[in-house]
Write a protein that holds these residues in place. Structure first.
Motif, mmCIF file in Angstrom:
data_model
loop_
_atom_site.group_PDB
_atom_site.id
_atom_site.type_symbol
_atom_site.label_atom_id
_atom_site.label_comp_id
_atom_site.label_asym_id
_atom_site.label_seq_id
_atom_site.Cartn_x
_atom_site.Cartn_y
_atom_site.Cartn_z
ATOM 1 N N ARG A 212 0.835 -1.204 0.000
ATOM 2 C CA ARG A 212 0.000 0.000 0.000
ATOM 3 C C ARG A 212 0.868 1.251 0.000
ATOM 4 N NH1 ARG A 212 -1.739 3.310 4.199
ATOM 5 N NH2 ARG A 212 -3.679 4.465 3.801
ATOM 6 N N ASP A 213 1.871 1.295 0.876
ATOM 7 C CA ASP A 213 2.747 2.462 0.941
ATOM 8 C C ASP A 213 3.570 2.600 -0.334
ATOM 9 O OD1 ASP A 213 1.723 2.835 3.435
ATOM 10 O OD2 ASP A 213 3.559 2.323 4.522
ATOM 11 N N LEU A 214 4.076 1.482 -0.833
ATOM 12 C CA LEU A 214 4.913 1.531 -2.026
ATOM 13 C C LEU A 214 4.124 2.034 -3.233
ATOM 14 C CD1 LEU A 214 6.781 -1.838 -1.449
ATOM 15 C CD2 LEU A 214 7.862 0.421 -1.486
ATOM 16 N N ARG A 215 2.890 1.551 -3.374
ATOM 17 C CA ARG A 215 2.079 1.983 -4.510
ATOM 18 C C ARG A 215 1.626 3.437 -4.349
ATOM 19 N NH1 ARG A 215 0.714 -2.570 -7.553
ATOM 20 N NH2 ARG A 215 0.801 -4.543 -6.394
ATOM 21 N N ARG A 216 1.416 3.855 -3.106
ATOM 22 C CA ARG A 216 0.950 5.231 -2.877
ATOM 23 C C ARG A 216 2.014 6.257 -3.269
ATOM 24 N NH1 ARG A 216 -1.915 8.118 2.347
ATOM 25 N NH2 ARG A 216 -1.389 10.244 1.763
ATOM 26 N N PHE A 217 3.261 6.001 -2.886
ATOM 27 C CA PHE A 217 4.280 7.028 -3.047
ATOM 28 C C PHE A 217 5.175 6.835 -4.267
ATOM 29 C CE2 PHE A 217 3.684 7.015 1.672
ATOM 30 C CZ PHE A 217 3.127 8.280 1.763
ATOM 31 N N CYS A 218 5.398 5.599 -4.661
ATOM 32 C CA CYS A 218 6.494 5.302 -5.593
ATOM 33 C C CYS A 218 5.978 4.979 -6.989
ATOM 34 C CB CYS A 218 7.326 4.131 -5.077
ATOM 35 S SG CYS A 218 7.982 4.398 -3.407
ATOM 36 N N SER A 219 6.642 5.531 -7.980
ATOM 37 C CA SER A 219 6.341 5.202 -9.365
ATOM 38 C C SER A 219 7.315 4.161 -9.907
ATOM 39 C CB SER A 219 6.415 6.467 -10.232
ATOM 40 O OG SER A 219 7.697 7.066 -10.129
ATOM 41 N N ARG A 220 8.413 3.966 -9.216
ATOM 42 C CA ARG A 220 9.479 3.069 -9.687
ATOM 43 C C ARG A 220 9.959 2.208 -8.538
ATOM 44 N NH1 ARG A 220 15.293 5.512 -11.334
ATOM 45 N NH2 ARG A 220 16.496 3.559 -11.497
ATOM 46 N N GLY A 221 10.408 0.993 -8.849
ATOM 47 C CA GLY A 221 10.896 0.105 -7.801
ATOM 48 C C GLY A 221 12.223 -0.528 -8.156
ATOM 49 N N LEU A 222 12.976 -0.867 -7.119
ATOM 50 C CA LEU A 222 14.198 -1.655 -7.229
ATOM 51 C C LEU A 222 13.975 -2.939 -6.436
ATOM 52 C CD1 LEU A 222 16.917 1.091 -6.513
ATOM 53 C CD2 LEU A 222 16.026 0.380 -8.735
ATOM 54 N N TYR A 223 14.100 -4.079 -7.075
ATOM 55 C CA TYR A 223 13.885 -5.373 -6.439
ATOM 56 C C TYR A 223 15.241 -6.013 -6.178
ATOM 57 C CZ TYR A 223 12.623 -10.400 -6.303
ATOM 58 O OH TYR A 223 12.500 -11.736 -5.992
ATOM 59 N N LEU A 224 15.595 -6.147 -4.895
ATOM 60 C CA LEU A 224 16.853 -6.753 -4.490
ATOM 61 C C LEU A 224 16.608 -8.173 -4.005
ATOM 62 C CD1 LEU A 224 18.551 -3.842 -2.468
ATOM 63 C CD2 LEU A 224 19.059 -4.574 -4.809
ATOM 64 N N ASP A 225 17.457 -9.091 -4.464
ATOM 65 C CA ASP A 225 17.366 -10.488 -4.036
ATOM 66 C C ASP A 225 18.778 -11.041 -3.910
ATOM 67 O OD1 ASP A 225 15.908 -12.942 -3.452
ATOM 68 O OD2 ASP A 225 16.631 -13.639 -5.394
ATOM 69 N N ARG A 226 19.114 -11.460 -2.693
ATOM 70 C CA ARG A 226 20.449 -12.000 -2.391
ATOM 71 C C ARG A 226 21.551 -11.041 -2.834
ATOM 72 N NH1 ARG A 226 19.538 -18.130 -4.455
ATOM 73 N NH2 ARG A 226 18.235 -17.003 -5.931
ATOM 74 N N GLY A 227 21.315 -9.766 -2.591
ATOM 75 C CA GLY A 227 22.323 -8.759 -2.859
ATOM 76 C C GLY A 227 22.414 -8.303 -4.294
ATOM 77 N N ALA A 228 21.599 -8.863 -5.174
ATOM 78 C CA ALA A 228 21.634 -8.494 -6.591
ATOM 79 C C ALA A 228 20.376 -7.705 -6.957
ATOM 80 C CB ALA A 228 21.737 -9.740 -7.468
ATOM 81 N N LEU A 229 20.503 -6.813 -7.917
ATOM 82 C CA LEU A 229 19.369 -6.051 -8.415
ATOM 83 C C LEU A 229 18.672 -6.888 -9.483
ATOM 84 C CD1 LEU A 229 17.687 -3.497 -8.481
ATOM 85 C CD2 LEU A 229 19.353 -2.495 -10.065
ATOM 86 N N ARG A 230 17.525 -7.493 -9.106
ATOM 87 C CA ARG A 230 16.819 -8.384 -10.021
ATOM 88 C C ARG A 230 15.969 -7.621 -11.033
ATOM 89 N NH1 ARG A 230 19.896 -12.709 -9.530
ATOM 90 N NH2 ARG A 230 19.955 -13.515 -7.388
ATOM 91 N N LEU A 231 15.412 -6.499 -10.618
ATOM 92 C CA LEU A 231 14.554 -5.749 -11.527
ATOM 93 C C LEU A 231 14.519 -4.290 -11.114
ATOM 94 C CD1 LEU A 231 12.582 -5.877 -13.926
ATOM 95 C CD2 LEU A 231 10.733 -6.287 -12.284
ATOM 96 N N ASP A 232 14.591 -3.418 -12.106
ATOM 97 C CA ASP A 232 14.466 -1.971 -11.933
ATOM 98 C C ASP A 232 13.416 -1.523 -12.935
ATOM 99 O OD1 ASP A 232 14.652 0.782 -12.043
ATOM 100 O OD2 ASP A 232 16.829 0.848 -12.290
ATOM 101 N N GLY A 233 12.234 -1.106 -12.427
ATOM 102 C CA GLY A 233 11.178 -0.746 -13.352
ATOM 103 C C GLY A 233 9.995 -0.122 -12.641
#
Length: 248
Positions: A212-233
């Motif tokens: 809810r908070d992420l969708r309210r404020f953010c237009s873009r996300g960074l998805y981190l998994d095991r220290g790696a950037l899996r997705l930026d979009g």
């Protein structure tokens, strides 16, 4: 206010390595002699080969399970940590709300902590005096001004910290999970304050498990998994990928 084309944060091949002890088995000789188990050092990468750039005015949500490098990334942006590999450049100061008690001294009163921490963030005495009442009013902390900070509830600690940090003039606001603490009414005040800061053109980095908070404020996300950037979009795509990888 919409984001500009000017990059305010640039991260290039970031890597952070930590050391931990990995237990080794005790030998029969150790058991007979009463010797302690030998421990061998072990290294792991909290972040590795992470690159991205952020435009001024963007609101970025950082997504991932616990222990995947989200808080480490915010500490790099804040300058609290230095990378072992790569570099991060921030064109301006940051207002970090990374840890509830970060920058506050438990034995000092709320009043003394506000003056000390505001001064450390570059506010002059006159600027602190001009904003002091607003900080206290926002936090609802008038009755605890002369109480040692460590004696406050975790909710009141967040109130005081957020009230101060959100009054700073820095162009980048870093928020790590602290909005999950405190009562609903105060969270709504924080939401409105963040909305106002974004409208002023501030850049937001938000670590949260609240979609809810992420969708309210953010237009873009960074998805981190095991220290790696899996997705930026786009934040919706990032949350969709995260939920697919880690279904409830």
């Amino acid at each position: 206010m919409t984001a500009t084309d000017s990059p305010i944060i640039v991260a290039s091949n970031l890597g952070v390595r930590f050391r931990r002890n990995r237990g080794a088995r005790r030998s029969f000789k150790d058991l007979l002699s009463g010797g302690s188990r030998r421990r061998a050092p072990s290294e792991f990468w909290a972040l590795r080969d992470v690159s991205f750039s952020v435009r001024a005015g963007e609101a970025i949500g950082v997504v991932g399970r616990n222990g995947q490098g989200k808080s480490t990334l915010l500490k790099l942006v804040a300058g609290v940590l230095l990378p072992d590999e790569g570099r991060v450049t921030v064109n301006g100061g940051v207002a970090p709300l990374i840890e509830i008690t970060g920058g506050f001294v438990g034995d000092l009163t709320v009043r003394d902590n506000l003056h000390l921490t505001a001064g450390l963030h570059g506010l002059s005495r006159s600027e602190i005096a001009d904003r002091f009442d607003d900080i206290i009013d926002f936090a609802g902390a008038a009755d605890v001004l002369d109480t040692p900070y460590k004696h406050l509830s975790s909710g009141m600690q967040v109130r005081v910290a957020f009230s101060l940090i959100s009054q700073l003039d820095e162009p980048v606001l870093l928020v790590d999970e602290v909005l999950a603490v405190g009562d609903r009414a105060f969270r709504e005040k924080c939401y409105r304050r963040i909305d106002a800061l974004l409208a002023e053109g501030k850049t937001l980095f938000l670590v949260s498990h609240s979609e809810r908070d992420l969708r309210r404020f953010c237009s873009r996300g960074l998805y981190l998994d095991r220290g790696a950037l899996r997705l930026d979009g786009p934040i919706d795509e990032v949350l969709k990928r995260y939920n697919e990888d880690h279904p409830a």
